[in-house]
Motif scaffolding. Structure first.
Motif, PDB file in Angstrom:
ATOM      1  N   VAL A 244      -4.494  -1.579  -4.508  1.00 53.09           N
ATOM      2  CA  VAL A 244      -4.138  -1.322  -3.108  1.00 53.09           C
ATOM      3  C   VAL A 244      -3.740   0.131  -2.869  1.00 53.09           C
ATOM      4  O   VAL A 244      -3.323   0.495  -1.766  1.00 53.09           O
TER       5      VAL A 244
ATOM      6  N   ARG B 159       0.826  -1.216   0.000  1.00 54.35           N
ATOM      7  CA  ARG B 159       0.000   0.000   0.000  1.00 54.35           C
ATOM      8  C   ARG B 159       0.858   1.264   0.000  1.00 54.35           C
ATOM      9  O   ARG B 159       0.561   2.229  -0.701  1.00 54.35           O
TER      10      ARG B 159
ATOM     11  N   SER C  43      -0.720   5.365   0.634  1.00 53.47           N
ATOM     12  CA  SER C  43       0.060   5.631  -0.583  1.00 53.47           C
ATOM     13  C   SER C  43       0.180   7.128  -0.834  1.00 53.47           C
ATOM     14  O   SER C  43       1.269   7.647  -1.108  1.00 53.47           O
TER      15      SER C  43
END
Length: 285
Positions: free
Chosen positions: A172, A163, A177
């Protein structure tokens, strides 16, 4: 004439002896899984790219496996440990296994999520086996708190590593992120097997490396941009026009801000970069 061979590192026998001495029972609550493989901690240090000039912050040193490996290379290590039992024992372990480097390490008894300042010179790198249950909040907190950090490498749960390093459009890709991308260029740096830990976790582990970069904007506060990010992913399957209505005051205002930012009001957060979110925040302002 003899020369120093550097710190001795902890293997399975040393870790278990220390744990027995402390009557230590690792807890899931604190994410305590201790590395028992010297090759793994040396790999982490090598992949981190730290040099003899670096001042390193370590979070969750535990029994000292990674700390000793960091002391082989770094100029100084500041180790933040929340467990009083472990924090109290670590200086003695360093004195025993790395006596000529003991003055290079300072142990701070604190919760890394709540620490407000650190002693000593400004840190330049973060290298840690982060407690898996709080890895993302700890990483983001320290990146915000310590602008002197230039780079780092952290070990986290494999899915979390995916992530953190994910790019827009990935399944993801999400809040971790985008927020990590505000501070740094982030990349996956490898995988770690379960058998290098005691006790062995029931999840796989991954390494995440990052290099600091300049903030994408100074026109709006980071907190405002992160509000937009949180809203966009709170209902990630919905169009931005709808999920940003609360921040903008109305659907029409949200659409106007998105159009001003050059973003399709029917787009979703998972398709946007950190720079897109910055433009939206600027439009909402």
């Amino acid at each position: 004439m003899s020369t120093s061979a550097g710190p001795r590192l902890l293997g399975p026998a040393e870790v278990r002896l220390l744990a027995a001495e402390l009557d230590l029972r690792p807890t899931k609550q604190r994410g305590q899984n201790f590395v028992i493989d010297p090759n793994t901690v040396r790999r982490i240090v090598r992949e981190s790219g730290i040099t003899g000039d670096d001042v390193v912050v370590e979070v969750g040193p535990g029994l000292g496996s990674l700390t000793l490996a960091l002391l082989e290379v770094a100029a100084r290590v500041t180790a933040i440990e929340v467990d009083p039992l472990l924090a109290g024992r670590l200086p003695a372990t360093i004195a025993e296994f790395a006596p000529d480097r003991a003055d290079r390490c300072e142990v701070v008894l604190a919760d890394a999520m709540r620490v407000a300042e650190l002693p000593g010179p400004a840190p330049t790198a973060l290298v840690a086996n982060l407690p898996y249950n709080v890895s993302v909040p700890v990483l983001l907190h320290l990146l915000a708190l310590l602008p002197s950090l230039e780079r780092g490498l952290v070990m986290v749960q494999s899915e979390v590593a995916d992530r953190l390093a994910a790019k827009p459009g990935s399944k993801v890709y999400g809040v971790p992120s985008v927020k990590a991308a505000w501070f740094a260029d982030v990349r996956r740096a490898g995988a770690i097997g379960r058998n290098v830990f005691w006790p062995a976790p029931n999840v796989d582990s991954g390494l995440v490396a990052w290099t600091r970069r300049e903030p994408p904007t100074t026109a709006v506060p980071r907190e405002r941009v992160f509000e937009v990010v949180d809203a966009a992913f709170a209902q990630r399957r919905k169009a931005l026009r709808g999920v940003l209505r609360g921040l903008a005051g109305s659907g029409e205002a949200a659409s106007a801000a998105l159009e001003a930012a050059g973003i399709d009001p029917l787009a979703r957060g998972e398709s946007l970069t950190i720079h897109d979110f910055v433009r939206i925040a600027e439009g909402l302002e």
